[in-house]
Design an enzyme around this catalytic site. Structure first.
Site, short mmCIF file in Angstrom:
data_model
loop_
_atom_site.label_atom_id
_atom_site.label_comp_id
_atom_site.label_asym_id
_atom_site.label_seq_id
_atom_site.Cartn_x
_atom_site.Cartn_y
_atom_site.Cartn_z
N LYS A 38 -80.29 -5.41 -85.90
CA LYS A 38 -79.21 -6.44 -85.95
C LYS A 38 -79.29 -7.49 -85.49
O LYS A 38 -79.90 -7.77 -84.18
CB LYS A 38 -78.11 -5.60 -85.20
CG LYS A 38 -76.81 -6.31 -85.05
CD LYS A 38 -75.59 -5.47 -84.23
CE LYS A 38 -75.54 -5.85 -83.02
NZ LYS A 38 -75.34 -7.05 -82.72
N ASP A 66 -74.98 -8.96 -88.64
CA ASP A 66 -73.76 -8.87 -87.75
C ASP A 66 -73.07 -10.25 -87.72
O ASP A 66 -73.19 -10.96 -86.67
CB ASP A 66 -74.10 -8.40 -86.42
CG ASP A 66 -72.88 -8.19 -85.59
OD1 ASP A 66 -71.61 -8.27 -86.21
OD2 ASP A 66 -72.95 -7.98 -84.37
N LEU A 67 -72.64 -10.95 -88.90
CA LEU A 67 -71.99 -12.25 -88.87
C LEU A 67 -70.72 -12.12 -88.88
O LEU A 67 -69.63 -13.22 -88.82
CB LEU A 67 -72.60 -13.10 -89.88
CG LEU A 67 -73.89 -13.44 -89.78
CD1 LEU A 67 -74.60 -14.43 -90.70
CD2 LEU A 67 -74.34 -14.01 -88.41
N LYS A 68 -69.97 -10.76 -89.01
CA LYS A 68 -68.54 -10.73 -89.09
C LYS A 68 -67.70 -11.78 -89.84
O LYS A 68 -67.00 -12.36 -89.35
CB LYS A 68 -68.04 -10.65 -87.64
CG LYS A 68 -68.64 -9.54 -86.84
CD LYS A 68 -68.04 -9.49 -85.26
CE LYS A 68 -68.64 -8.45 -84.54
NZ LYS A 68 -69.79 -8.82 -83.97
N ASP A 71 -62.52 -14.97 -93.76
CA ASP A 71 -62.10 -16.28 -94.37
C ASP A 71 -61.22 -15.89 -95.58
O ASP A 71 -60.93 -14.63 -95.68
CB ASP A 71 -63.45 -17.03 -94.62
CG ASP A 71 -62.96 -18.63 -94.50
OD1 ASP A 71 -61.95 -18.88 -95.10
OD2 ASP A 71 -63.60 -19.59 -94.10
N THR A 127 -64.16 -4.70 -79.16
CA THR A 127 -63.97 -3.65 -77.98
C THR A 127 -63.63 -4.59 -76.79
O THR A 127 -63.19 -4.24 -75.84
CB THR A 127 -65.26 -2.78 -77.72
OG1 THR A 127 -66.67 -3.66 -77.76
CG2 THR A 127 -65.35 -1.70 -78.49
N ARG A 219 -80.89 -3.81 -75.39
CA ARG A 219 -81.71 -3.89 -74.34
C ARG A 219 -82.51 -2.70 -73.92
O ARG A 219 -83.74 -2.82 -73.28
CB ARG A 219 -80.76 -4.18 -72.98
CG ARG A 219 -80.40 -5.95 -73.37
CD ARG A 219 -79.03 -6.25 -72.46
NE ARG A 219 -78.16 -5.53 -73.16
CZ ARG A 219 -76.68 -5.61 -72.32
NH1 ARG A 219 -76.59 -6.44 -71.50
NH2 ARG A 219 -75.98 -4.87 -73.03
O1 C5P Z 1 -78.23 -4.17 -75.36
P1 C5P Z 1 -77.12 -3.45 -75.95
O2 C5P Z 1 -77.50 -2.08 -76.52
O3 C5P Z 1 -75.97 -3.18 -75.21
O4 C5P Z 1 -76.70 -4.28 -77.29
C1 C5P Z 1 -75.81 -3.64 -78.18
C2 C5P Z 1 -75.30 -4.60 -79.30
O5 C5P Z 1 -74.34 -4.21 -80.03
C3 C5P Z 1 -75.21 -6.18 -78.96
O6 C5P Z 1 -75.66 -7.01 -80.00
C4 C5P Z 1 -73.87 -6.07 -78.65
O7 C5P Z 1 -73.20 -7.27 -79.01
C5 C5P Z 1 -73.29 -4.98 -79.86
N1 C5P Z 1 -71.92 -4.46 -79.52
C6 C5P Z 1 -71.79 -4.13 -78.59
N2 C5P Z 1 -70.13 -3.38 -78.45
C7 C5P Z 1 -69.36 -3.76 -79.44
C8 C5P Z 1 -69.78 -4.36 -80.54
C9 C5P Z 1 -70.96 -4.79 -80.79
O8 C5P Z 1 -72.49 -3.77 -77.82
N3 C5P Z 1 -68.32 -2.94 -79.43
#
Ligand code: C5P
Length: 247
Positions: A38, A66-68, A71, A127, A219
């Site tokens: 992603k 993931d550019l959402k 428009d 979220t 992470r």
């Molecule tokens: O590092 P981590 O596992 O928390 O990363 C989760 C990824 O999913 C990040 O890029 C975060 O921005 C994205 N994300 C999220 N929760 C959401 C939507 C997207 O953690 N509700």
């Protein structure tokens, strides 16, 4: 173009870095255990959308862009055409851009020149938006849950391939929208990982068992705890826990 034919692996590793070199290093290390990567606003703003897609593909990875997009339909369709290239497994659009916009994005992906068309995925309610913000600031009445379901239903009616959802929404959305609708789920933490800023989490195996089609993990894999080892070790451990549950 019909359904993508990538070898199915539900693990999407989030590359949350502004540096392409860092992203490439993670892809290089984890490729054999990842279903895709992603990449979002941070990396694409810094390094450019197409160069990022190209670099990850050249290393054998596929991309969740993931550019959402949100428009007017024509603009989103044009952007969707630009990103519907080989190496893109999926990209996403905001469901509250409307059904005409979502349908236009899907049509553009279908008309793309890519060998396999990307999945087009909807984003329902971020979220980070609280109940109060949804009602009082955005002006949408009702519960967050009812808004999520309405927007997901609109996504399905617009022939989108699925939606992004939180772990807590998987079971109800799967039940409501059927087996073919893709559910892409962040908020995933292996037992051995820190929760970081994620609040309501599931393990990779729990999410896949609940019915997630793809799980987004950042992470815990890109910066794993020392006891786990390298990103490759972390990706392998995650793969080993989900593989038994794949159909
Ligand atoms: O590092 P981590 O596992 O928390 O990363 C989760 C990824 O999913 C990040 O890029 C975060 O921005 C994205 N994300 C999220 N929760 C959401 C939507 C997207 O953690 N509700």
């Amino acid at each position: 173009m019909n359904q993508p034919k990538y070898e199915y692996n539900p693990i999407l590793i989030a590359l949350d870095t502004p540096f392409l070199d860092d992203a490439k290093r993670i892809v290089d290390q984890t490729r054999q255990y990842a279903g895709g990567y992603k990449v979002g606003l941070e990396l694409c703003s810094s390094e450019g959308v197409l160069p990022v897609i190209r670099a990850i593909s050249e290393l054998g990875g596929s991309v969740f862009l993931d550019l959402k997009f949100k428009d007017i339909p024509a603009t989103v369709a044009n952007a969707a055409k630009v990103v519907s290239v080989d190496g893109v497994l999926m990209f996403n659009v905001h469901c509250d851009g409307g059904t005409a916009m979502m349908s236009a994005a899907k049509k553009a992906a279908e008309e793309s020149a890519a060998q396999v068309r990307p999945f087009v995925i909807g984003v329902t309610v971020l979220t980070s938006i609280s109940q109060q913000e949804l009602n009082d600031e955005v002006g949408v009445p009702g519960t967050v849950e009812s808004a999520v379901f309405r927007l997901a239903a609109n996504a399905k009616a617009s022939r989108l391939d699925g939606v992004v959802c939180s772990p807590q929404e998987i079971i109800a959305l799967r039940q409501a929208f059927g087996a073919e609708f893709l559910l892409i789920t962040p908020g995933i933490r292996p037992e051995w990982a820190a929760a970081d800023d994620q609040k309501r989490i599931m393990t990779p195996a729990q999410a896949v068992q609940a019915g997630a089609s793809y799980i987004v993990i950042g992470r815990p894999i890109t910066a794993p705890p020392a006891k786990i080892g390298s990103p490759k070790d972390a990706a392998r451990l995650v793969w080993e826990t989900v593989a038994p549950y794949l159909r």
